[in-house]
Design an enzyme around this catalytic site. Structure first.
Site, PDB file in Angstrom:
ATOM      1  N   ARG A  34     -24.325   8.298  -8.912  1.00  0.00           N
ATOM      2  CA  ARG A  34     -25.517   8.638  -8.037  1.00  0.00           C
ATOM      3  C   ARG A  34     -26.188   9.792  -8.504  1.00  0.00           C
ATOM      4  NH1 ARG A  34     -25.480  11.321  -3.449  1.00  0.00           N
ATOM      5  NH2 ARG A  34     -23.409  11.778  -3.613  1.00  0.00           N
ATOM      6  N   SER A 129      -4.478  -0.329  -7.594  1.00  0.00           N
ATOM      7  CA  SER A 129      -3.574   0.709  -7.061  1.00  0.00           C
ATOM      8  C   SER A 129      -2.905   1.153  -8.220  1.00  0.00           C
ATOM      9  CB  SER A 129      -2.294   0.076  -6.168  1.00  0.00           C
ATOM     10  OG  SER A 129      -1.568   0.950  -5.807  1.00  0.00           O
ATOM     11  N   GLY A 130      -2.694   2.553  -8.303  1.00  0.00           N
ATOM     12  CA  GLY A 130      -2.026   3.012  -8.946  1.00  0.00           C
ATOM     13  C   GLY A 130      -2.341   4.629  -9.411  1.00  0.00           C
ATOM     14  N   LYS A 184      -4.290  -5.336  -0.491  1.00  0.00           N
ATOM     15  CA  LYS A 184      -4.204  -3.703  -0.942  1.00  0.00           C
ATOM     16  C   LYS A 184      -3.979  -2.779   0.339  1.00  0.00           C
ATOM     17  CE  LYS A 184      -4.478  -0.135  -3.521  1.00  0.00           C
ATOM     18  NZ  LYS A 184      -4.729   0.921  -2.767  1.00  0.00           N
ATOM     19  N   HIS A 187      -0.512  -3.115   0.912  1.00  0.00           N
ATOM     20  CA  HIS A 187       0.222  -2.449  -0.047  1.00  0.00           C
ATOM     21  C   HIS A 187       0.241  -0.868   0.633  1.00  0.00           C
ATOM     22  CE1 HIS A 187      -0.042   0.352  -3.228  1.00  0.00           C
ATOM     23  NE2 HIS A 187       0.739  -0.320  -3.821  1.00  0.00           N
ATOM     24  N   ASN A 188      -0.831  -0.539   0.867  1.00  0.00           N
ATOM     25  CA  ASN A 188      -0.905   0.757   1.426  1.00  0.00           C
ATOM     26  C   ASN A 188       0.110   1.199   2.563  1.00  0.00           C
ATOM     27  OD1 ASN A 188      -2.606   1.114  -0.955  1.00  0.00           O
ATOM     28  ND2 ASN A 188      -3.918   2.601   0.091  1.00  0.00           N
ATOM     29  N   GLU A 191       3.542   1.356   1.185  1.00  0.00           N
ATOM     30  CA  GLU A 191       3.444   2.590   0.669  1.00  0.00           C
ATOM     31  C   GLU A 191       3.594   4.025   1.505  1.00  0.00           C
ATOM     32  OE1 GLU A 191      -0.158   3.417  -1.880  1.00  0.00           O
ATOM     33  OE2 GLU A 191      -0.419   5.345  -0.576  1.00  0.00           O
ATOM     34  N   LYS A 264      -6.227   9.226   4.048  1.00  0.00           N
ATOM     35  CA  LYS A 264      -7.873   8.394   4.107  1.00  0.00           C
ATOM     36  C   LYS A 264      -7.802   7.307   5.182  1.00  0.00           C
ATOM     37  CE  LYS A 264      -8.057   9.184  -0.532  1.00  0.00           C
ATOM     38  NZ  LYS A 264      -8.252   8.398  -1.634  1.00  0.00           N
ATOM     39  N   ARG A 450       6.391  -8.576  35.463  1.00  0.00           N
ATOM     40  CA  ARG A 450       4.927  -8.792  35.174  1.00  0.00           C
ATOM     41  C   ARG A 450       4.763  -9.946  36.393  1.00  0.00           C
ATOM     42  NH1 ARG A 450       2.953 -11.821  31.389  1.00  0.00           N
ATOM     43  NH2 ARG A 450       0.966 -10.743  31.550  1.00  0.00           N
TER      44      ARG A 450
HETATM   45  C1  6PG Z   1      -2.796   3.383  -4.521  1.00  0.00           C
HETATM   46  C2  6PG Z   1      -2.875   4.442  -3.584  1.00  0.00           C
HETATM   47  C3  6PG Z   1      -4.227   4.864  -3.376  1.00  0.00           C
HETATM   48  C4  6PG Z   1      -4.562   6.052  -2.652  1.00  0.00           C
HETATM   49  C5  6PG Z   1      -4.368   6.072  -1.118  1.00  0.00           C
HETATM   50  C6  6PG Z   1      -3.956   7.445  -0.428  1.00  0.00           C
HETATM   51  O1  6PG Z   1      -2.512   2.495  -4.297  1.00  0.00           O
HETATM   52  O2  6PG Z   1      -3.335   3.769  -5.686  1.00  0.00           O
HETATM   53  O3  6PG Z   1      -2.625   3.851  -2.323  1.00  0.00           O
HETATM   54  O4  6PG Z   1      -5.332   3.791  -2.827  1.00  0.00           O
HETATM   55  O5  6PG Z   1      -3.899   7.129  -3.149  1.00  0.00           O
HETATM   56  O6  6PG Z   1      -5.762   5.852  -0.650  1.00  0.00           O
HETATM   57  O7  6PG Z   1      -3.814   6.972   0.835  1.00  0.00           O
HETATM   58  P1  6PG Z   1      -3.909   7.977   1.988  1.00  0.00           P
HETATM   59  O8  6PG Z   1      -4.968   9.206   1.571  1.00  0.00           O
HETATM   60  O9  6PG Z   1      -4.397   7.344   3.099  1.00  0.00           O
HETATM   61  O10 6PG Z   1      -2.486   8.547   2.044  1.00  0.00           O
END
Ligand code: 6PG
Length: 496
Positions: A34, A129-130, A184, A187-188, A191, A264, A450
């Protein structure tokens, strides 16, 4: 001029590194950002002398691509993705492809997929991811969208992604529309759970066992040894960071870093989806709650002056408790992944994602943040039985849990006696206990409450020795209500 095979929009670190990764595998890549200034910096820096074409107008960018055009968006999720899609539509034709490689919310991906489909433009929403290193050297990629769309990028993705120890590429077609981003997001969530569990173990080591950062690093390093069941990237970097001194000082960074975990938000989406789909994910939820609590720093400082608890010292039992922590962490991990997989199962059913759990676990073995030896075991268990009702039922994991569950009990008990919170560990433990309960007595009590206060009805089981729910001839659960306010409290069957 030769046209580029693919174009990347967004030259922040992830986009930049993906472009470099693609180029390093022999692809000509066009880039656009941008703000052109960033493109210029990239072109004069890391991209210099490489087969990367810097463009400064969107039309110029699209024109620089061969047809069908492959445009990969590596921009912030949300509005920027929609804005770029709108702008791109001015220049793209039927059969061209937009790939959203950011951490987008899966429902946005479903919406965008429908919208672009109507216009004949193909769309892939993919998890990548990574982190920055993964993007550069080989991430795990989780693409969802039309199968024809995936075929347009299959070779590229296979070339740039991570490869597992057996040479298998860490990418596979996940499923339609939002499937890739849902996987994904999950996955997070997993994580977050892994990180919180490791964090609780370190807190346990420090406060219950009085271990130093260096000692902790040593232990974690051993847990990351080849063939250790805990071997994983997150254990590896935890070990590494534990012994790190703050730059230019003699202080351990772990003693100086503020106790605040930001986020995030993808983990909160995981838990939001779990609430919506009625899937319990206590370990993942605990990790979100812990991050939230961490941000309430001022309040914690105040409350800590008012509430004080005994903190028992267990350092004399250090050796034994380190071993217990190892197996406790492994069981908690099994539980947490079982929760994540259960969420995938529910989403697959609800959104018709047709997910293949074995393949998903397989694709997570390398490249991504949760990469671990454990994922190879999960893959094998799903390969043996793709219809596993719950990961905890996989024979390998069930055996370990049965033989070692008292270690998780002990870990939690010691942690609490040393005033170390173990929210995720406890969530993992209680998930197992509940899942393995043929009768949840707490639910029996709530069902009666209930019905008592709201006439909401209840079902009937055969009794403590026969936990099966009574059904009528049509196979429906029989429902009853007690007339709590009437004399004699008669029970009637609800038939509607
Ligand atoms: C990945 C991570 C990546 C990022 C996250 C961090 O798979 O490479 O998960 O997506 O580091 O967004 O997430 P938070 O900011 O929510 O901890």
């Amino acid at each position: 001029m030769k046209k580029s095979y693919v174009g990347v929009i967004g030259v922040e670190v992830m986009g930049r590194n993906l472009a470099l990764n693609m180029e390093s595998r022999g692809y000509q890549v066009s880039v656009f950002n941008r703000t052109g200034e960033k493109t210029k910096v990239f072109m004069e820096g890391d991209a210099k002398g490489k087969n990367i074409v810097g463009t400064y107008e969107l039309k110029e960018f699209v024109d620089s691509l061969e047809s069908p055009k492959r445009v990969m968006l590596m921009v912030k999720e949300g509005k920027p993705v929609d804005e770029f899609i709108e702008k791109l539509l001015q220049f793209l034709k039927k059969g061209d492809l937009i790939i959203d490689g950011g951490n987008s919310f899966f429902k946005d991906t479903i919406r965008r997929n429908t919208y672009l489909n109507e216009k004949g433009v193909m769309f892939i929403g993919t998890g990548v991811s990574g982190g920055e290193e993964g993007a550069l050297k080989g991430p795990a990629i989780m693409p969802g969208g039309q199968k024809e769309a995936y075929l347009l990028v299959e070779k590229l993705f296979k070339d740039i992604c991570a490869k597992a120890y057996d040479g298998e590429a860490c990418v596979d077609y996940i499923g339609p529309d939002g499937a890739g981003h849902f996987v994904k997001t999950t996955h997070n969530g997993i994580e977050y759970g892994d990180m919180q569990l490791i964090g609780e173990v370190v807190w346990f080591f420090k406060n219950a066992l009085q271990m130093t950062g260096e000692e902790i690093a040593e232990v974690l390093k051993k847990w990351n040894a080849k063939d250790d069941i805990l071997r994983s990237y997150l254990i590896e970097i935890a070990a590494d960071s534990m012994k790190e001194k703050r730059h230019g000082t003699n202080d351990f960074l772990v003693d100086k870093v503020a106790d605040i975990t930001r986020m995030k938000g993808t983990g909160t989406w995981t838990v939001g989806s779990a609430l919506e789909l009625l899937v319990p994910v206590p370990t993942i939820a605990a990790s979100i709650f812990a991050r939230e609590m961490s941000q309430d720093k001022d309040l914690r400082l105040e409350v800590s002056k008012v509430l004080k608890f005994p903190k028992k010292d267990f350092s004399k039992e250090k050796k034994e408790l380190i071993e217990i922590a190892h197996d406790a962490l492994y069981i908690a991990k099994i539980s947490s992944y079982a929760q994540g997989m259960a969420l995938l199962q529910a989403a697959s059913k609800k959104y018709d994602f047709k997910l293949n759990y074995g393949k998903i676990a397989k694709g997570w073995r390398e490249g991504c943040i949760i990469r671990a030896q454990f994922l190879d075991d999960i893959t094998k268990e799903y390969e043996k039985n793709p219809e596993l009702p719950n990961l905890l039922m996989a024979p390998k994991f069930a055996k370990f849990v049965n033989e070692n569950i008292t270690k998780l009990t002990r870990f939690i008990e010691v942690a609490h006696q040393a005033a170390v919170p173990a929210l995720a560990m406890t969530g993992a433990f209680n998930y197992i206990l509940q899942l393995a309960s043929p009768i949840m007595i707490s639910a029996q009590v709530s069902a009666l409450q209930r019905d008592f206060f709201g006439a909401h009805g209840y079902f009937i089981v055969g009794g403590p020795k026969n936990p099966e729910i009574e059904k009528n001839k049509e196979g429906k659960m029989r429902e009853f209500h007690t007339e709590w306010m009437l004399p004699g409290r008669p029970e009637r069957e609800i038939t509607k």
